[in-house]
Design a protein around this motif. Structure first.
Motif, mmCIF file in Angstrom:
data_model
loop_
_atom_site.group_PDB
_atom_site.id
_atom_site.type_symbol
_atom_site.label_atom_id
_atom_site.label_comp_id
_atom_site.label_asym_id
_atom_site.label_seq_id
_atom_site.Cartn_x
_atom_site.Cartn_y
_atom_site.Cartn_z
ATOM 1 N N GLN A 1 0.863 -1.207 -0.057
ATOM 2 C CA GLN A 1 0.008 0.139 0.108
ATOM 3 C C GLN A 1 0.770 1.324 0.058
ATOM 4 N N ALA A 2 2.007 1.309 0.775
ATOM 5 C CA ALA A 2 2.791 2.316 0.789
ATOM 6 C C ALA A 2 3.582 2.675 -0.496
ATOM 7 N N SER A 3 3.726 1.759 -1.151
ATOM 8 C CA SER A 3 4.499 1.690 -2.384
ATOM 9 C C SER A 3 3.592 2.393 -3.700
ATOM 10 N N SER A 4 2.279 1.969 -3.231
ATOM 11 C CA SER A 4 1.115 2.462 -4.438
ATOM 12 C C SER A 4 0.701 3.866 -4.197
ATOM 13 N N SER A 5 0.963 4.152 -2.958
ATOM 14 C CA SER A 5 0.432 5.481 -2.597
ATOM 15 C C SER A 5 1.119 6.614 -3.248
ATOM 16 N N SER A 6 1.030 6.795 -4.231
ATOM 17 C CA SER A 6 1.877 7.800 -5.318
ATOM 18 C C SER A 6 0.730 8.843 -5.691
#
Ligand SMILES: *[C@@H]1O[C@H](CO)[C@@H](O)[C@H](O)[C@H]1NC(C)=O
Length: 189
Positions: free
Chosen positions: A18-23
């Motif tokens: 989730q953190a990496s896709s929170s772009s």
């Protein structure tokens, strides 16, 4: 491996994913999705997308931004109407209509400020539905005042030139206000 450990590993993977896709993309999508069912979806996207990075995926921050931009829009509209009210070419009747509108816009700004204040107290409130209901009341009152101003302009004694110059600005304001109210209503569910 221990089942417990597997679960922790699984959850950690989800959090990291989730953190990496929170772009920036995710943030824009959040605003677009939130605006989808708004009263004026196009206006909603246009006014709120510039704040995607600040809002992230928080419905509360989105409401805050929606109300703050509404306040700015009301202030700009007030400045335009006030400027116009000072010109010499308007009739007494038009002057009275503009004066009433200025009062409506000032009231509307005070109400939007009250709504913002209510919303800012939401995270710490123990009665969230009461706070949301207050914000709804203030925002609805602001919309009513904007529409009262707009009604004044539909008067036949007001020149088409004034209508043309000022009506759009007030209609836009009423639209961003309605969207803010929609987003507040959305907080309640
Ligand atoms: C309203 O606009 C004036 C300039 O016209 C500015 O000084 C003031 O800070 C603005 N107020 C708000 C609440 O945006």
């Amino acid at each position: 491996m221990e089942p417990k450990f597997l679960i922790i590993l699984f959850l950690a993977t989800i959090v990291l994913a989730q953190a990496s896709s929170s772009s920036q993309n995710t943030y824009s999508t959040f605003i677009k999705t939130s605006c989808n069912a708004a009263t004026y979806p196009t206006v909603c996207r246009k006014t709120l997308l510039p704040y995607a990075a600040a809002v992230k995926t928080s419905p509360l921050r989105l409401v805050n931004v929606a109300l703050s931009t509404t306040l700015k829009s009301a202030n700009a509209t007030l400045a335009t109407v006030s400027q116009f009210a000072k010109t010499k070419r308007i009739t007494k009747w038009e002057s009275a209509v503009l004066k009433d509108c200025i009062e409506n816009l000032k009231d509307s700004m005070a109400e939007i400020k009250s709504s913002l204040k209510a919303i800012s107290g939401l995270p710490k409130s123990t009665d969230k539905s009461f706070v949301i209901s207050n914000a709804q009341t203030w925002t609805s009152a602001a919309i009513t005042d904007e529409n009262t101003c707009l009604d004044g302009f539909s008067d036949r004694k007001v020149s088409p030139a004034i209508k043309k110059k000022l009506r759009n600005s007030i209609v836009s304001l009423a639209r961003v206000s309605s969207n803010a109210l929609y987003l507040i209503n959305h907080l309640a569910v």
